[in-house]
Design a protein around this motif. Structure first.
Motif, PDB file in Angstrom:
ATOM      1  N   SER A  44      10.019   8.859   8.748  1.00 14.10           N
ATOM      2  CA  SER A  44      10.181   7.201   8.434  1.00 14.10           C
ATOM      3  C   SER A  44       9.176   7.104   7.475  1.00 14.10           C
ATOM      4  O   SER A  44       8.303   7.677   7.339  1.00 14.10           O
ATOM      5  CB  SER A  44       9.933   6.384   9.460  1.00 14.10           C
ATOM      6  OG  SER A  44       8.904   6.098  10.062  1.00 14.10           O
ATOM      7  N   GLY A  45       9.337   5.915   6.841  1.00 11.06           N
ATOM      8  CA  GLY A  45       8.419   5.259   5.923  1.00 11.06           C
ATOM      9  C   GLY A  45       8.898   5.337   4.360  1.00 11.06           C
ATOM     10  O   GLY A  45      10.125   5.923   4.287  1.00 11.06           O
ATOM     11  N   GLY A  46       8.328   4.896   3.584  1.00 14.43           N
ATOM     12  CA  GLY A  46       8.833   4.569   2.112  1.00 14.43           C
ATOM     13  C   GLY A  46       7.657   4.750   1.100  1.00 14.43           C
ATOM     14  O   GLY A  46       6.369   5.224   1.486  1.00 14.43           O
ATOM     15  N   TRP A  47       7.953   4.555  -0.129  1.00 12.17           N
ATOM     16  CA  TRP A  47       7.232   4.718  -1.259  1.00 12.17           C
ATOM     17  C   TRP A  47       7.152   3.415  -1.939  1.00 12.17           C
ATOM     18  O   TRP A  47       8.331   2.637  -2.322  1.00 12.17           O
ATOM     19  CB  TRP A  47       7.876   5.660  -2.236  1.00 12.17           C
ATOM     20  CG  TRP A  47       7.590   7.062  -1.677  1.00 12.17           C
ATOM     21  CD1 TRP A  47       8.307   7.686  -0.633  1.00 12.17           C
ATOM     22  CD2 TRP A  47       6.529   8.148  -1.833  1.00 12.17           C
ATOM     23  NE1 TRP A  47       8.065   8.979  -0.444  1.00 12.17           N
ATOM     24  CE2 TRP A  47       6.753   9.303  -1.145  1.00 12.17           C
ATOM     25  CE3 TRP A  47       5.380   8.295  -2.570  1.00 12.17           C
ATOM     26  CZ2 TRP A  47       6.312  10.341  -1.251  1.00 12.17           C
ATOM     27  CZ3 TRP A  47       4.877   9.301  -2.737  1.00 12.17           C
ATOM     28  CH2 TRP A  47       5.118  10.516  -1.970  1.00 12.17           C
ATOM     29  N   ARG A  50       2.523   1.078  -7.746  1.00 13.79           N
ATOM     30  CA  ARG A  50       1.896   0.199  -8.107  1.00 13.79           C
ATOM     31  C   ARG A  50       1.008   0.710  -9.689  1.00 13.79           C
ATOM     32  O   ARG A  50       0.124   1.553  -9.340  1.00 13.79           O
ATOM     33  CB  ARG A  50       0.841  -0.265  -7.032  1.00 13.79           C
ATOM     34  CG  ARG A  50       1.089  -1.557  -6.698  1.00 13.79           C
ATOM     35  CD  ARG A  50       0.416  -2.238  -5.471  1.00 13.79           C
ATOM     36  NE  ARG A  50       0.925  -1.787  -4.278  1.00 13.79           N
ATOM     37  CZ  ARG A  50      -0.034  -1.603  -3.132  1.00 13.79           C
ATOM     38  NH1 ARG A  50      -1.472  -1.894  -3.224  1.00 13.79           N
ATOM     39  NH2 ARG A  50       0.541  -1.475  -2.122  1.00 13.79           N
ATOM     40  N   GLY A  51       1.244   0.381 -10.718  1.00 16.64           N
ATOM     41  CA  GLY A  51       0.717   0.902 -11.829  1.00 16.64           C
ATOM     42  C   GLY A  51       1.022   2.106 -11.964  1.00 16.64           C
ATOM     43  O   GLY A  51       2.039   2.525 -12.008  1.00 16.64           O
ATOM     44  N   GLY A  52       0.040   3.107 -12.107  1.00 14.76           N
ATOM     45  CA  GLY A  52       0.463   4.478 -12.313  1.00 14.76           C
ATOM     46  C   GLY A  52       0.154   5.213 -10.949  1.00 14.76           C
ATOM     47  O   GLY A  52       0.562   6.396 -10.949  1.00 14.76           O
ATOM     48  N   ALA A  53      -0.100   4.596  -9.770  1.00  8.93           N
ATOM     49  CA  ALA A  53      -0.062   5.135  -8.693  1.00  8.93           C
ATOM     50  C   ALA A  53       1.178   5.085  -7.561  1.00  8.93           C
ATOM     51  O   ALA A  53       1.683   3.917  -7.627  1.00  8.93           O
ATOM     52  CB  ALA A  53      -1.297   4.686  -8.015  1.00  8.93           C
ATOM     53  N   TRP A  54       1.506   6.143  -6.831  1.00 12.82           N
ATOM     54  CA  TRP A  54       2.345   5.988  -5.834  1.00 12.82           C
ATOM     55  C   TRP A  54       1.664   5.791  -4.431  1.00 12.82           C
ATOM     56  O   TRP A  54       0.999   6.595  -4.302  1.00 12.82           O
ATOM     57  CB  TRP A  54       3.376   7.332  -5.754  1.00 12.82           C
ATOM     58  CG  TRP A  54       4.527   7.247  -6.733  1.00 12.82           C
ATOM     59  CD1 TRP A  54       4.436   8.001  -7.976  1.00 12.82           C
ATOM     60  CD2 TRP A  54       5.621   6.495  -6.818  1.00 12.82           C
ATOM     61  NE1 TRP A  54       5.711   7.785  -8.519  1.00 12.82           N
ATOM     62  CE2 TRP A  54       6.197   7.035  -7.777  1.00 12.82           C
ATOM     63  CE3 TRP A  54       6.008   5.567  -5.751  1.00 12.82           C
ATOM     64  CZ2 TRP A  54       7.775   6.304  -7.942  1.00 12.82           C
ATOM     65  CZ3 TRP A  54       7.251   5.080  -6.041  1.00 12.82           C
ATOM     66  CH2 TRP A  54       8.079   5.390  -6.953  1.00 12.82           C
ATOM     67  N   PHE A  55       2.175   4.838  -3.927  1.00 10.83           N
ATOM     68  CA  PHE A  55       1.553   4.709  -2.364  1.00 10.83           C
ATOM     69  C   PHE A  55       2.718   5.192  -1.485  1.00 10.83           C
ATOM     70  O   PHE A  55       3.806   4.602  -1.767  1.00 10.83           O
ATOM     71  CB  PHE A  55       1.021   3.092  -2.214  1.00 10.83           C
ATOM     72  CG  PHE A  55       0.055   2.889  -2.869  1.00 10.83           C
ATOM     73  CD1 PHE A  55       0.242   2.337  -4.328  1.00 10.83           C
ATOM     74  CD2 PHE A  55      -1.073   2.549  -2.317  1.00 10.83           C
ATOM     75  CE1 PHE A  55      -1.066   2.008  -5.116  1.00 10.83           C
ATOM     76  CE2 PHE A  55      -2.269   2.255  -3.183  1.00 10.83           C
ATOM     77  CZ  PHE A  55      -2.199   1.887  -4.501  1.00 10.83           C
ATOM     78  N   ASN A  56       2.250   5.737  -0.434  1.00 15.00           N
ATOM     79  CA  ASN A  56       3.471   6.112   0.586  1.00 15.00           C
ATOM     80  C   ASN A  56       2.884   5.946   2.012  1.00 15.00           C
ATOM     81  O   ASN A  56       1.719   6.094   2.241  1.00 15.00           O
ATOM     82  CB  ASN A  56       3.947   7.660   0.123  1.00 15.00           C
ATOM     83  CG  ASN A  56       3.006   8.452   0.885  1.00 15.00           C
ATOM     84  OD1 ASN A  56       3.296   8.747   2.188  1.00 15.00           O
ATOM     85  ND2 ASN A  56       2.001   8.889   0.382  1.00 15.00           N
ATOM     86  N   MET A  58       4.736   7.503   4.610  1.00 14.01           N
ATOM     87  CA  MET A  58       5.535   8.561   5.010  1.00 14.01           C
ATOM     88  C   MET A  58       5.120   9.036   6.336  1.00 14.01           C
ATOM     89  O   MET A  58       3.914   9.435   6.407  1.00 14.01           O
ATOM     90  CB  MET A  58       5.826   9.664   3.934  1.00 14.01           C
ATOM     91  CG  MET A  58       6.594   9.413   2.956  1.00 14.01           C
ATOM     92  SD  MET A  58       8.129   8.819   3.465  1.00 14.01           S
ATOM     93  CE  MET A  58       8.948  10.047   4.341  1.00 14.01           C
ATOM     94  N   LYS A  59       5.820   9.141   7.477  1.00 11.74           N
ATOM     95  CA  LYS A  59       5.627   9.455   8.569  1.00 11.74           C
ATOM     96  C   LYS A  59       6.406  10.734   9.064  1.00 11.74           C
ATOM     97  O   LYS A  59       7.867  10.489   8.777  1.00 11.74           O
ATOM     98  CB  LYS A  59       5.565   8.288   9.775  1.00 11.74           C
ATOM     99  CG  LYS A  59       4.663   7.221   9.599  1.00 11.74           C
ATOM    100  CD  LYS A  59       4.818   6.400  10.575  1.00 11.74           C
ATOM    101  CE  LYS A  59       3.672   5.065  10.526  1.00 11.74           C
ATOM    102  NZ  LYS A  59       3.639   4.439  11.719  1.00 11.74           N
TER     103      LYS A  59
ATOM    104  N   ASN C 347      -3.600   7.521 -13.204  1.00  9.20           N
ATOM    105  CA  ASN C 347      -2.435   7.676 -14.203  1.00  9.20           C
ATOM    106  C   ASN C 347      -1.873   8.969 -14.276  1.00  9.20           C
ATOM    107  O   ASN C 347      -0.612   9.247 -14.710  1.00  9.20           O
ATOM    108  CB  ASN C 347      -2.649   7.377 -15.582  1.00  9.20           C
ATOM    109  CG  ASN C 347      -2.995   5.663 -15.464  1.00  9.20           C
ATOM    110  OD1 ASN C 347      -2.095   4.987 -14.634  1.00  9.20           O
ATOM    111  ND2 ASN C 347      -3.736   5.186 -16.032  1.00  9.20           N
ATOM    112  N   THR C 350      -0.957  10.396 -10.036  1.00 12.16           N
ATOM    113  CA  THR C 350      -0.287   9.455  -9.116  1.00 12.16           C
ATOM    114  C   THR C 350      -1.032   8.935  -7.830  1.00 12.16           C
ATOM    115  O   THR C 350      -0.211   8.323  -7.155  1.00 12.16           O
ATOM    116  CB  THR C 350       1.136   9.629  -9.209  1.00 12.16           C
ATOM    117  OG1 THR C 350       1.289  10.543  -8.010  1.00 12.16           O
ATOM    118  CG2 THR C 350       1.898  10.039 -10.170  1.00 12.16           C
TER     119      THR C 350
END
Lengths: 205, 277, 802
Positions: A44-47, A50-56, A58-59, C347, C350
């Motif tokens: 479960s969980g998502g992505w 924000r800017g150049g970064a991926w926040f996740n 995920m579980k 950047n 990621t």
């Protein structure tokens, strides 16, 4: 003497390698499509970006499930021929000589334990390696696990040795059939009925 | 899909039971079947249907040779019970059929036998519905299943019996048709109601709903349209104040309803989703 | 039914009375049906699993290149193995753990008894690569092989002969080394160095430490309080039997584990407290930003760096490079004006900068900490500098030479470098020329032009193209080598490689290109012996259990018969049978690493299968160096840990072989022009369901781990793709159509196509089984001349109904 056997699964350390699944298949010479032990991959969980970064968020965890040796076995209750029954030592198992392959037990069992074998036309399921038990050995899957996360024994004994729960996602609520299973939850454990969780390897189970 | 045999089995059994019950009520209430000649066609036909149903049920078994054991678990299994009662119904129907072919014809004592067989049939349908009312299958686990099975039984049974009603009994035919109309309307509502109930359910109920409404939308909506069409077909002669009386009319009615019910039953099995894993 | 029954006559507690009652009722009906006996015996066979075996033999799992060296317990009945179990020695402690087999070992019977096993020698009839063969006798096949070897040797010289890299079988008498020995006796053949697994990491690590023996024995891992698993997936690969078990013990002992990997691997799910997805190929950017935090917040171990390292800052630059850019200057951006801050790295990688900062602080301040590098991160365009980056971080934090630490890099285990793997002697190769293992296609195309610029060692320039390939247990020619379509074209040209022989157990994609295919037996059908894979403190015996089916022979036997035709049989066999060679190998182990190991007779009779030395005092790499860096100086030019390497500096290629670890944008990346047309990065991890391309046809494994391309759910949604849909993956080098699995456990923009699937092009040339090498590039890494097979850009689309 009837005993209440149970499995203990430490899902916090299960890697999903499926060695348990295949050890069982090898011992019982099972066909493709018949899985007495199945390993479910939960996510479960998502992505969010924000800017150049991926926040996740995920579980994920895996659950290895064979047969829960329920205290209230619904499969035996609904079986028309009585093929699904409890043996002398208390193991619910299929008597192939009576089974008509109607699959009613498959409809009734919330854990997917009864598995239909196309080749023989009867239902089959994990039998807790009854032959090994009679020799004082563990079921095959228990001693196969490379991470040593499966244990087995009498439910009372396991409950003293470990702490755990008998329901979590993707299992249904325990009160229906009162499964004899003790599961150590993963840090990502999701609750029974969690609507955002998914089994993502459905085609493999 | 191994469920085709179940679709055929359940529909045929329900036709046999339904037609028999309706015929028995009509016989007892209005003495419609004075001329046993009709019974000489109807009863064997229903027997044939019942036997065909039973035979088809074997096809969905992986190991039909073990079928002798199937009534073992009568104490706790609705499937055992269903098999028993369907067998008893069929056996009773066979007996009654043989008896009506005797030179003496229909005797008043056969009334009791017919009632008994009808009751067996009703219990059989009840058991049949109960099989599916498992807590693990939300789409089936409601009283709607029971109601829908009985609706199928009466609607198809009644429509089939109507074909055999002698032409002279206009009023009886009218009553038949009115009742049929009410039932068909009710069954549409029940069908829709069951579907709406699914929308409030959990993940499995939602999956079942998806199968019905999204993946089989043609069948799903087509069935409702067909049933609505049947309603109109029934109502039309009403407006013309001319009662339908031809065998071909009633045959056509039965065929349309059969198609609608088979479609419905197909959807019933197709929407199976089990909770848990 | 005629089989022996062990316990009660009637199973499952069925009451005798019931049985008689019902079966007599049944019997009457059954008479009419008559098929009952067959059905019942079938049911019996399936539902009465307890088999009484004739014998139970403990043996090592057939040695493939998985990373595991496990113990199997094999039940043999009527000369057939009917069941596999695993190590059941009591105890199972950390010092002497059970060697439990994984899913691949447990399902081995599906491979052992696979109907597609090659049983007879085959000689090509159609064009090369068509896969058309006719059956031949051994006589005919080997005569042809021998005569071709002689002809090509005479015409082109020994340098034109090549025994390629192959690890399909990996044990003493089964595997590539059997052919290497043969060729070394007839004048030699073109050699190679490094491998497809470890090219960059094995070449780069010594530039920092002077050695590849940089890892503590695994029983020490429990002492770590922080474990950074960088591109490391031991649970799935099985990087050494029990590595994941040792990590579990470390976790139980309070270690925090962090996994850095573009995908949440099986190891990450089961062991990690935190998963940090990193964009593939940007590991050095992350490392640099971590170094930046450590430097700017003064969290690094200044004393350690000052005492044990060179090149960290201007105060300790090596002689002759005093004015060169130090590591510190690179990180702070003093020379290039670009400070490698977490914001800069965000950047590129990621990864959120706050995460990078926190990661750096945690790694720097939790002691002792293990940074362990896996092999995925180095199998890329600039893998060498990524390896060095990890080693430098370990040095900066002073986690070297201490229990619970790890120097990173190759991490062969202290203090003797670990197991020998094979000791079957290949002898010395009279041909001195060696090419990097990955550049063999270059040697086929333009061998006689290759020089040191192409990684040639031992000679100035090669004399010849490769004209003959003798491949044993290798699928690394077609299937596992990069850019399959290109290789297929090269090998199809019979004027280039004039003759190709392959030993194998199955008709692999590589075998289809052979001129002669020779059927090899499996490890269970012959004698073997091993002492581990990278880690190893046990000797495992593999006694011969089964007879060789059909006309199969062991690789050793085949080579011996070729040797006979070439007149070197005595020299080749030294008069030893297979079993005698294993006894000989056992003596080698006894005289070196295992002085107390029993002799072969006792070993076999004990039926223990394994002789293990319990490790109660795990060895620590560099502990002597740490105690006295002068007396025990490293084998580097400075004698110290080279954060700045003068040797690399002297190579004069600062853009691609920088003397300090630097982030270099890959030649195929999301930042280049190619990303417009091919916006997805493709990685191909080592799938649990295969050992590279071995077990590809194992049905139990395919059921458990079907070949799929794994796509992030955001990408899938954008492309209208659902789990199970067939997906087309393509770039300029080739096209694949394979079903997909949609998941959230992979970084968006990255897709994962597990490596090892057998290349199966349809009539349009589209691969239908998902061989990732259809997409990979033959370009090699700058320092090690290694494979950069994970550096791939491609595009994906839902495939039309095909």
């Amino acid at each position: 003497m009837k005993k209440q056997y149970a499995f203990y699964i430490d899902t916090s350390r299960c890697s999903g390698c499926k060695t348990c699944q295949v050890a069982c298949k090898d011992k019982n010479n099972l066909d493709i499509g018949v899985l007495w032990r199945r390993v479910y991959e939960i996510e479960s969980g998502g992505w969010t970006k924000r800017g150049g970064a991926w926040f996740n968020g995920m579980k994920s965890y895996h659950l290895s499930l064979s047969f829960n040796h329920c205290e209230n076995p619904v499969c035996a209750e609904v079986c028309p021929t009585g093929a699904m029954h409890k043996t002398k030592i208390g193991i619910v198992t299929v008597d192939a000589r009576k089974c008509i392959g109607c699959k009613y037990c498959e409809w009734a069992c919330p854990y997917g334990a009864p598995q239909y074998d196309e080749g023989t036309g009867v239902m089959t399921k994990c039998d807790l390696c009854e032959d090994y038990l009679q020799d004082g050995k563990n079921p095959s899957c228990v001693d196969a696990c490379p991470m040593r996360v499966i244990d087995f024994g009498e439910l009372q004994v396991l409950r003293k040795k470990y702490s755990g729960q008998d329901e979590l996602y993707p299992l249904p609520e325990a009160h229906h059939t009162r499964p004899a299973i003790l599961i150590k939850p993963h840090k990502h454990v999701m609750k029974t009925g969690d609507t955002l969780a998914r089994i993502i390897n459905e085609e493999e189970v | 899909m191994h469920e085709w045999s179940l679709i055929v089995f359940t529909i045929l059994t329900q036709i046999a039971v339904g037609a028999f019950v309706v015929a028995t009520i009509a016989q007892l209430a209005k003495g419609i079947f004075h001329g046993e000649k009709v019974l000489h066609t109807l009863y064997p036909l229903l027997l044939l249907v019942a036997v065909a149903a039973l035979t088809t049920s074997f096809l969905h078994l992986g190991s039909p040779l073990n079928a002798w054991y199937a009534m073992n678990n009568f104490g706790s299994s609705w499937l055992s019970r269903e098999i028993l009662f369907v067998s008893l119904f069929t056996g009773g129907l066979a007996l009654l059929t043989v008896l009506t072919f005797r030179p003496a014809g229909w005797r008043r004592s056969y009334k009791l036998l017919a009632i008994a067989i009808s009751l067996l049939g009703v219990v059989a349908i009840f058991s049949m519905a109960k099989i599916y009312m498992l807590p693990t299958v939300p789409v089936w686990n409601s009283t709607f299943t029971l109601v829908q099975f009985f609706f199928t039984t009466i609607i198809l049974g009644g429509a089939l019996t109507a074909i055999f009603i002698p032409a002279v009994n206009k009023t009886e035919k009218a009553i038949f048709v009115n009742l049929l109309l009410v039932l068909v309307l009710a069954s549409i509502m029940v069908w829709v109601g069951n579907t709406l109930l699914l929308a409030e359910g959990g993940l499995s109920a939602t999956k079942s709903l998806q199968v019905l409404v999204a993946e089989n939308s043609v069948l799903f909506y087509g069935r409702i349209v067909l049933l609505a069409f049947v309603v109109m077909v029934i109502l039309l002669p009403w407006f013309r104040r001319k009662m339908p009386e031809t065998i071909s009319f009633f045959t056509m009615l039965f065929v349309m309803l059969l198609i609608a019910e088979v479609a419905g039953r197909y959807l019933f099995y197709a929407s199976y989703v089990r909770t848990g894993v | 039914m005629g089989k022996q029954v062990e316990k009660e006559d009637i199973p499952f507690g069925l009451n005798r009375r019931d049985f008689i009652k019902w079966s007599s009722a049944l019997g009457l009906t059954v008479g009419a049906f008559g098929t009952m006996p067959e059905v019942m015996s079938l049911v019996d066979k399936k539902t009465r699993p307890y088999v009484l075996a004739d014998k139970v033999i403990r043996a090592g799992c057939p040695a493939h290149n998985c990373g595991g060296r496990c113990l199997l317990k094999l039940y043999v009945k009527d000369e057939k193995i009917v069941r596999i179990e695993t190590d059941d020695r009591p105890g199972d402690t950390m010092a002497n753990p059970q060697l439990r087999a994984c899913i691949r070992g447990r399902s081995y019977l599906r491979r052992q008894y696979h109907p597609d096993r090659l049983m007879h020698p085959l000689i090509r009839t159609g064009k090369r690569g068509e896969g058309k063969f006719r059956r031949a006798t051994w006589e005919e096949a080997l005569d042809k092989v021998a005569s071709e070897i002689q002809r090509i040797k005479k015409k082109h010289g020994n340098q034109a002969l090549y025994v390629p890299y192959g690890t399909g079988s990996y044990n003493q008498l089964n595997g590539r080394q059997t052919a290497a020995r043969l060729f070394n006796l007839i004048g030699g053949s073109l050699g190679y160095y490094n491998s497809y697994s470890w090219a960059a990491i094995s070449q780069a690590t010594p530039y920092v430490f002077g050695t590849n023996v940089t890892g503590n024995q695994r029983q020490d891992w429990v002492n770590a309080k922080y474990i950074l698993m960088w591109s490391w997936n031991p649970s799935e690969m099985r990087d050494g039997t029990n590595s994941e078990f040792f990590l579990k013990k470390a976790k139980e002992n309070g270690a925090k584990i962090v996994c850095i990997d573009p995908r949440m691997s099986l190891s990450a799910v089961s062991l990690a407290d935190e998963w940090i997805p990193v964009r593939p190929g940007t590991d050095v950017a992350l490392m640099s930003a971590m170094a930046y935090v450590m430097i700017s917040e003064e969290l690094y171990d200044k004393d350690f760096v000052a005492k044990y390292c060179v090149g960290f800052d201007q105060s300790q630059m090596p002689e002759g490079a005093e004015e060169a850019e130090s590591y510190r200057e690179y990180i702070l951006g003093t020379s290039d004006g670009l400070p490698k801050t977490p914001a800069w790295a965000e950047n590129i990688t990621t990864i959120p900068q706050a995460t990078i900062t926190r990661l750096a602080r945690e790694y720097a301040t939790t002691k002792p900490a293990m940074l362990y590098q896996g092999y995925g991160m180095q199998r890329r365009a600039y893998g060498e500098t990524a390896v060095i980056g990890g080693c430098v971080l370990a040095a900066m934090t002073g986690n070297i030479g201490i229990p619970g630490g790890c120097a990173s890099g190759m991490a062969l285990q202290a203090d003797d470098g670990g197991p020998f793997w094979n000791v079957f002697p290949t002898g010395e190769n009279p041909v001195k020329a060696r090419i990097p293992s990955f550049l063999w296609t270059e040697a086929v195309l333009r061998g006689n032009e290759m020089t040191a610029a192409d990684g040639v060692e031992g000679v100035e320039k090669l004399d010849s193209d490769i004209k003959l390939i003798y491949g044993v247990a290798t699928n690394a020619l077609i299937n596992q080598h990069a850019n399959v379509n290109r290789t297929a074209k090269i090998l199809s040209d019979e004027s280039k490689v004039e003759f190709m022989v392959i030993h194998d157990q199955f008709m692999t994609p590589t075998a289809r290109f052979a001129d002669v295919v020779l059927p090899a037996c499996t490890q269970l059908e012959m004698w073997g012996l091993e002492d581990g894979w990278k880690y190893g403190d046990e000797v495992i015996l593999m006694p011969k259990i089964l007879e060789k089916p059909g006309e199969t022979k062991s690789d050793y036997q085949i080579c011996a018969e070729v040797a006979e035709r070439l007149g070197v049989k005595e020299a080749y066999t030294e008069g030893r049978s297979e079993k005698e060679w294993i006894a000989w190998a056992l003596e080698v182990y006894r005289n070196t690493r295992f002085p107390e190991v029993p002799d072969l007779k006792r070993f076999e009779r004990s039926n223990k299968g394994v002789y293990a030395i319990p490790i109660t005092n795990p060895k620590i790499a560099f502990d002597d160096f740490r105690k006295d860096p002068v007396k025990n100086k490293l084998k580097t030019p400075s004698g110290k840990i080279e954060i700045f390497s003068k040797r690399l500096y002297d190579m004069g290629n600062p853009d691609f072989i920088p003397p300090v670890p630097k982030y270099i944008e890959e030649w195929e990346s999301p930042f280049g022009e190619e990303a417009g047309k091919y916006p997805f990065q493709v990685i191909g991890h080592h799938y649990m369901g295969r050992v590279h391309s071995t077990h590809e046809n194992n049905d139990y494994l395919n059921e458990a781990f079907p070949q799929r391309v794994f796509i992030n759910k955001l990408d899938a949604r954008r492309k209208g793709i659902k789990s199970g849909d067939k997906v087309k993956i393509y770039n300029a080098r080739g096209t694949i159509i394979v079903p997909c699995r949609v998941t959230g456990k992979i970084l968006p923009g990255v897709v994962n196509l597990p490596q090892g699937s057998w290349w199966t092009p349809d009539k349009d040339g589209i691969d239908r089984r998902g061989n990732v090498n259809v997409l990979t590039s033959e370009k090699w890494t700058p320092l090690a001349f290694g494979n950069a097979q994970h550096t791939i850009m491609a595009n994906i689309e839902k495939a039309e109904k095909t």
